[in-house]
Scaffold this motif. Structure first.
Motif, PDB file in Angstrom:
ATOM      1  N   MET A  83     126.290 -63.653 -50.928  1.00  0.00           N
ATOM      2  CA  MET A  83     124.913 -63.710 -50.486  1.00  0.00           C
ATOM      3  C   MET A  83     123.873 -64.140 -51.641  1.00  0.00           C
ATOM      4  SD  MET A  83     122.168 -61.398 -48.135  1.00  0.00           S
ATOM      5  CE  MET A  83     123.017 -61.815 -46.622  1.00  0.00           C
ATOM      6  N   PRO A  84     123.104 -65.037 -51.710  1.00  0.00           N
ATOM      7  CA  PRO A  84     122.331 -65.442 -52.900  1.00  0.00           C
ATOM      8  C   PRO A  84     121.358 -64.397 -52.928  1.00  0.00           C
ATOM      9  CG  PRO A  84     121.860 -67.130 -51.273  1.00  0.00           C
ATOM     10  CD  PRO A  84     123.241 -66.023 -50.649  1.00  0.00           C
ATOM     11  N   PRO A  85     120.749 -64.159 -54.077  1.00  0.00           N
ATOM     12  CA  PRO A  85     119.495 -63.128 -54.329  1.00  0.00           C
ATOM     13  C   PRO A  85     118.388 -63.547 -53.623  1.00  0.00           C
ATOM     14  CG  PRO A  85     120.227 -64.025 -56.355  1.00  0.00           C
ATOM     15  CD  PRO A  85     121.111 -64.689 -55.592  1.00  0.00           C
ATOM     16  N   THR A  86     117.562 -62.843 -53.268  1.00  0.00           N
ATOM     17  CA  THR A  86     116.243 -63.155 -52.549  1.00  0.00           C
ATOM     18  C   THR A  86     115.187 -62.211 -53.137  1.00  0.00           C
ATOM     19  OG1 THR A  86     116.315 -61.579 -50.482  1.00  0.00           O
ATOM     20  CG2 THR A  86     117.059 -64.070 -50.471  1.00  0.00           C
ATOM     21  N   LEU A  87     113.970 -62.688 -53.317  1.00  0.00           N
ATOM     22  CA  LEU A  87     112.914 -61.909 -53.729  1.00  0.00           C
ATOM     23  C   LEU A  87     112.105 -61.419 -52.552  1.00  0.00           C
ATOM     24  CD1 LEU A  87     111.749 -60.913 -56.443  1.00  0.00           C
ATOM     25  CD2 LEU A  87     110.364 -62.850 -56.759  1.00  0.00           C
ATOM     26  N   THR A  88     111.895 -60.151 -52.399  1.00  0.00           N
ATOM     27  CA  THR A  88     111.056 -59.716 -51.164  1.00  0.00           C
ATOM     28  C   THR A  88     109.647 -59.476 -51.752  1.00  0.00           C
ATOM     29  OG1 THR A  88     111.602 -57.377 -51.628  1.00  0.00           O
ATOM     30  CG2 THR A  88     112.825 -58.464 -50.122  1.00  0.00           C
ATOM     31  N   ASP A  89     108.723 -59.413 -50.865  1.00  0.00           N
ATOM     32  CA  ASP A  89     107.410 -59.245 -51.113  1.00  0.00           C
ATOM     33  C   ASP A  89     107.121 -57.857 -51.828  1.00  0.00           C
ATOM     34  OD1 ASP A  89     106.409 -61.673 -50.224  1.00  0.00           O
ATOM     35  OD2 ASP A  89     106.023 -61.087 -48.389  1.00  0.00           O
ATOM     36  N   PRO A  90     107.681 -56.862 -51.365  1.00  0.00           N
ATOM     37  CA  PRO A  90     107.436 -55.632 -52.160  1.00  0.00           C
ATOM     38  C   PRO A  90     108.201 -55.738 -53.610  1.00  0.00           C
ATOM     39  CG  PRO A  90     108.359 -55.056 -49.825  1.00  0.00           C
ATOM     40  CD  PRO A  90     108.179 -56.670 -50.280  1.00  0.00           C
ATOM     41  N   ALA A  91     109.476 -56.365 -53.606  1.00  0.00           N
ATOM     42  CA  ALA A  91     109.922 -56.401 -55.082  1.00  0.00           C
ATOM     43  C   ALA A  91     109.092 -57.243 -55.947  1.00  0.00           C
ATOM     44  CB  ALA A  91     111.321 -57.095 -54.562  1.00  0.00           C
ATOM     45  N   LEU A  92     108.761 -58.420 -55.384  1.00  0.00           N
ATOM     46  CA  LEU A  92     107.656 -59.168 -56.464  1.00  0.00           C
ATOM     47  C   LEU A  92     106.457 -58.235 -56.626  1.00  0.00           C
ATOM     48  CD1 LEU A  92     106.945 -61.922 -57.750  1.00  0.00           C
ATOM     49  CD2 LEU A  92     105.750 -62.410 -55.397  1.00  0.00           C
ATOM     50  N   ALA A  93     105.936 -57.789 -55.831  1.00  0.00           N
ATOM     51  CA  ALA A  93     104.872 -56.881 -55.984  1.00  0.00           C
ATOM     52  C   ALA A  93     104.756 -55.769 -57.096  1.00  0.00           C
ATOM     53  CB  ALA A  93     104.072 -56.147 -54.891  1.00  0.00           C
ATOM     54  N   TYR A  94     106.091 -55.267 -57.074  1.00  0.00           N
ATOM     55  CA  TYR A  94     106.480 -54.122 -58.239  1.00  0.00           C
ATOM     56  C   TYR A  94     106.782 -54.720 -59.560  1.00  0.00           C
ATOM     57  CZ  TYR A  94     109.481 -51.097 -60.650  1.00  0.00           C
ATOM     58  OH  TYR A  94     110.084 -50.246 -61.888  1.00  0.00           O
ATOM     59  N   LEU A  95     107.490 -56.007 -59.345  1.00  0.00           N
ATOM     60  CA  LEU A  95     107.736 -56.733 -60.822  1.00  0.00           C
ATOM     61  C   LEU A  95     106.532 -57.269 -61.365  1.00  0.00           C
ATOM     62  CD1 LEU A  95     110.640 -58.602 -59.712  1.00  0.00           C
ATOM     63  CD2 LEU A  95     110.861 -56.846 -61.351  1.00  0.00           C
ATOM     64  N   LEU A  96     105.457 -57.780 -60.650  1.00  0.00           N
ATOM     65  CA  LEU A  96     104.262 -58.237 -61.147  1.00  0.00           C
ATOM     66  C   LEU A  96     103.322 -57.012 -61.840  1.00  0.00           C
ATOM     67  CD1 LEU A  96     103.426 -60.878 -58.507  1.00  0.00           C
ATOM     68  CD2 LEU A  96     104.026 -61.208 -60.883  1.00  0.00           C
ATOM     69  N   ALA A  97     103.620 -55.890 -60.751  1.00  0.00           N
ATOM     70  CA  ALA A  97     102.530 -54.588 -61.630  1.00  0.00           C
ATOM     71  C   ALA A  97     103.178 -54.206 -62.780  1.00  0.00           C
ATOM     72  CB  ALA A  97     102.722 -53.571 -60.233  1.00  0.00           C
ATOM     73  N   ALA A  98     104.592 -53.968 -62.792  1.00  0.00           N
ATOM     74  CA  ALA A  98     105.312 -53.659 -63.919  1.00  0.00           C
ATOM     75  C   ALA A  98     105.001 -54.576 -65.249  1.00  0.00           C
ATOM     76  CB  ALA A  98     106.986 -53.575 -63.833  1.00  0.00           C
ATOM     77  N   ALA A  99     104.687 -55.823 -65.145  1.00  0.00           N
ATOM     78  CA  ALA A  99     104.597 -56.848 -65.991  1.00  0.00           C
ATOM     79  C   ALA A  99     102.927 -56.719 -66.238  1.00  0.00           C
ATOM     80  CB  ALA A  99     105.204 -58.362 -65.712  1.00  0.00           C
ATOM     81  N   GLY A 100     102.052 -56.309 -65.569  1.00  0.00           N
ATOM     82  CA  GLY A 100     100.597 -56.181 -65.705  1.00  0.00           C
ATOM     83  C   GLY A 100     100.198 -57.602 -65.314  1.00  0.00           C
ATOM     84  N   LEU A 101     100.607 -58.209 -64.490  1.00  0.00           N
ATOM     85  CA  LEU A 101     100.209 -59.578 -63.992  1.00  0.00           C
ATOM     86  C   LEU A 101      99.429 -59.613 -62.812  1.00  0.00           C
ATOM     87  CD1 LEU A 101     103.426 -61.672 -64.982  1.00  0.00           C
ATOM     88  CD2 LEU A 101     101.454 -61.643 -66.336  1.00  0.00           C
TER      89      LEU A 101
END
Length: 65
Positions: free
Chosen positions: A1-19
């Motif tokens: 199964m290919p990876p998918t980016l969920t909204d919560p995961a995206l929100a976490y990654l953006l917050a961690a990056a300070g974006l």
């Protein structure tokens, strides 16, 4: 199964990056995420020195593998 980016995961990654991105920018990231994951899988493979042919001289058939 290919990876998918969920909204919560995206929100976490953006917050961690300070974006702080717009909704359009977030949609662009989600749209290309699976392609980037596939590219990373192709790049992260064991390669011989022929991956950088400009830096090699006098190679033979065994060097291509």
């Amino acid at each position: 199964m290919p990876p998918t980016l969920t909204d919560p995961a995206l929100a976490y990654l953006l917050a961690a990056a300070g974006l702080d991105l717009t909704d359009a920018e977030k949609a662009d990231l989600v749209g290309i995420h699976d392609s980037l994951a596939a590219m990373k899988a192709r790049v992260r493979q064991k390669r011989g020195h022929m991956a950088e042919p400009a830096h090699t001289f006098g190679f033979n058939e065994e060097d291509l593998g």
